[in-house]
Design a protein around this motif. Structure first.
Motif, PDB file in Angstrom:
ATOM      1  N   THR A  69       0.852  -1.196   0.000  1.00 43.21           N
ATOM      2  CA  THR A  69       0.000   0.000   0.000  1.00 43.21           C
ATOM      3  C   THR A  69       0.885   1.242   0.000  1.00 43.21           C
ATOM      4  O   THR A  69       2.103   1.156   0.219  1.00 43.21           O
ATOM      5  N   SER A 216      -4.902  -1.762   9.466  1.00 42.81           N
ATOM      6  CA  SER A 216      -6.075  -0.922   9.185  1.00 42.81           C
ATOM      7  C   SER A 216      -6.400   0.049  10.313  1.00 42.81           C
ATOM      8  O   SER A 216      -7.348   0.807  10.221  1.00 42.81           O
ATOM      9  N   TYR A 244      -9.470   5.040  14.049  1.00 44.62           N
ATOM     10  CA  TYR A 244      -9.951   4.877  12.669  1.00 44.62           C
ATOM     11  C   TYR A 244      -9.688   3.462  12.158  1.00 44.62           C
ATOM     12  O   TYR A 244      -8.599   2.908  12.369  1.00 44.62           O
ATOM     13  N   GLU A 246     -10.825   0.789   8.519  1.00 43.13           N
ATOM     14  CA  GLU A 246     -11.126   0.966   7.099  1.00 43.13           C
ATOM     15  C   GLU A 246     -12.512   0.473   6.682  1.00 43.13           C
ATOM     16  O   GLU A 246     -13.005   0.842   5.633  1.00 43.13           O
ATOM     17  N   ARG A 247     -13.116  -0.403   7.523  1.00 39.75           N
ATOM     18  CA  ARG A 247     -14.415  -0.967   7.137  1.00 39.75           C
ATOM     19  C   ARG A 247     -15.351  -1.064   8.339  1.00 39.75           C
ATOM     20  O   ARG A 247     -14.909  -1.149   9.480  1.00 39.75           O
ATOM     21  N   LYS A 291     -12.648   4.936   4.994  1.00 37.52           N
ATOM     22  CA  LYS A 291     -12.595   3.855   4.005  1.00 37.52           C
ATOM     23  C   LYS A 291     -11.255   3.800   3.263  1.00 37.52           C
ATOM     24  O   LYS A 291     -10.798   4.790   2.712  1.00 37.52           O
ATOM     25  N   ASP A 292     -10.607   2.602   3.311  1.00 35.62           N
ATOM     26  CA  ASP A 292      -9.337   2.351   2.598  1.00 35.62           C
ATOM     27  C   ASP A 292      -8.300   3.461   2.794  1.00 35.62           C
ATOM     28  O   ASP A 292      -7.604   3.851   1.854  1.00 35.62           O
ATOM     29  N   TRP A 293      -8.159   3.950   4.026  1.00 34.44           N
ATOM     30  CA  TRP A 293      -7.261   5.098   4.251  1.00 34.44           C
ATOM     31  C   TRP A 293      -5.802   4.809   3.916  1.00 34.44           C
ATOM     32  O   TRP A 293      -5.048   5.719   3.559  1.00 34.44           O
ATOM     33  N   GLN A 294      -5.394   3.533   4.005  1.00 33.96           N
ATOM     34  CA  GLN A 294      -3.977   3.220   3.735  1.00 33.96           C
ATOM     35  C   GLN A 294      -3.564   3.518   2.292  1.00 33.96           C
ATOM     36  O   GLN A 294      -2.382   3.634   1.994  1.00 33.96           O
ATOM     37  N   ASP A 296      -5.046   6.035   0.382  1.00 39.17           N
ATOM     38  CA  ASP A 296      -5.553   7.350  -0.017  1.00 39.17           C
ATOM     39  C   ASP A 296      -4.626   8.461   0.512  1.00 39.17           C
ATOM     40  O   ASP A 296      -4.575   8.701   1.719  1.00 39.17           O
ATOM     41  N   GLN A 299      -6.197  10.999   2.951  1.00 38.01           N
ATOM     42  CA  GLN A 299      -6.501  10.471   4.295  1.00 38.01           C
ATOM     43  C   GLN A 299      -5.220  10.160   5.068  1.00 38.01           C
ATOM     44  O   GLN A 299      -5.160  10.344   6.280  1.00 38.01           O
TER      45      GLN A 299
END
Length: 305
Positions: A69, A216, A244, A246-247, A291-294, A296, A299
């Motif tokens: 990632t 996550s 935080y 991710e899901r 959501k999917d911060w790793q 983005d 984020q």
């Protein structure tokens, strides 16, 4: 009068090689997050070791790994930039595991840093027999020779039992350049209190969770403010924190049945935070989905990476 030595030491190794536990053992206090989950360190925590003959500034980096990632790539960049700036690199080889491709990859990376002392540290010696340890030390020496790395010292230690930790500190100080102390006596880390508080909470949240969660999870301390209207002898610090994930499914894991898991995280971390800050704390924990911060960049910036 004997010379005073001071400088920066970075411990490297595969994830879960015992780097953070070793940092804490040398400092004598908990400054680095230690979890049985690989890849839990995300900041270059500086632990300070004060000795009559010198000062060690320990830089604890994330484990170098093949990134999947954007976060992983940024952590690897952090490791490499740290290595280039420190005085000594110490590579940790857990004694209960054979030297594998991951170790050889790392030794190969270290071979480029020819100008500085390289320590090989056999960690977790309490988990193996003397015969197995002897083989392990020989393997470390051989792996260094094959990659063209000349180890300054090969030192076996058990950070958990405190065995040879003092010897390692002594050898590291001797290999540092002469110079004055960088930090005042008694200071143990230069990390901001908010970072240490966030790390304590993240460690508590990682205990006993499924494999999907460690990467996550991000913790952000939104504010730490003294409670208004409290007398000086009865202070209370309000600490507001967002955890935080991710899901939504991960949010459920952290909160637990009827909030039991989140309550447990709060109780475990509050005690440690109060010891760290030396004051009673009201800990206000909230779990949020990013959501999917790793993956983005926007984020990642918001979460401090």
């Amino acid at each position: 009068m004997s010379e005073f030595h001071s400088g920066f030491v970075s411990f490297v190794g595969r994830p879960n090689a015992g780097k953070s536990t070793l940092t804490n053992a040398l400092v004598g206090e908990k400054v680095a997050i230690t979890s049985s989950r690989p890849q839990t360190t995300r900041h270059a925590v500086r632990g300070l070791v004060h000795r009559p003959d010198g000062q060690l500034i320990l830089v604890d980096t994330p484990g170098l790994h093949r990134p999947r990632t954007l976060l992983g790539e940024r952590l690897n960049d952090l490791v490499r930039s740290t290595w280039s700036e420190v005085d000594i690199v110490g590579m940790c080889f857990p004694s209960d595991q054979r030297i594998g491709p991951g170790d050889r990859y790392l030794i190969g990376e270290l071979a480029a840093l020819r100008s500085k002392p390289m320590f090989a540290i056999a960690t977790k010696t309490d988990l193996v027999s003397p015969e197995r340890l002897a083989q392990h030390l020989q393997s470390i020496a051989t792996a260094g020779q094959e990659a063209g790395v000349e180890w300054t010292e090969i030192v076996p230690v058990s950070a958990v039992k405190g065995e040879q930790v003092e010897l390692l500190a002594e050898l590291l100080v001797r290999a540092l350049p002469e110079g004055p102390a960088f930090y005042p006596e008694g200071q143990l880390t230069d990390e901001p209190e908010e970072t240490l508080v966030a790390e304590i909470i993240r460690e508590a949240a990682l205990e006993g969770v499924h494999d999907e969660l460690p990467h996550s999870l991000a913790v952000v301390v939104e504010e730490m403010v003294p409670r208004e209207g409290r007398s000086e002898n009865k202070p209370l610090l309000d600490v507001r924190v967002n955890v935080y994930v991710e899901r939504d499914s991960q949010k459920g894991i952290i909160i637990g049945k009827k909030g039991a898991r989140l309550h447990e995280i709060g109780v475990t971390s509050r005690g440690q935070i109060e010891r760290l800050l030396g004051t009673p704390v009201y800990l206000d924990l909230h779990v949020k989905v990013a959501k999917d911060w790793q993956r983005d960049p926007k984020q990642l910036r918001k979460l401090g990476f």
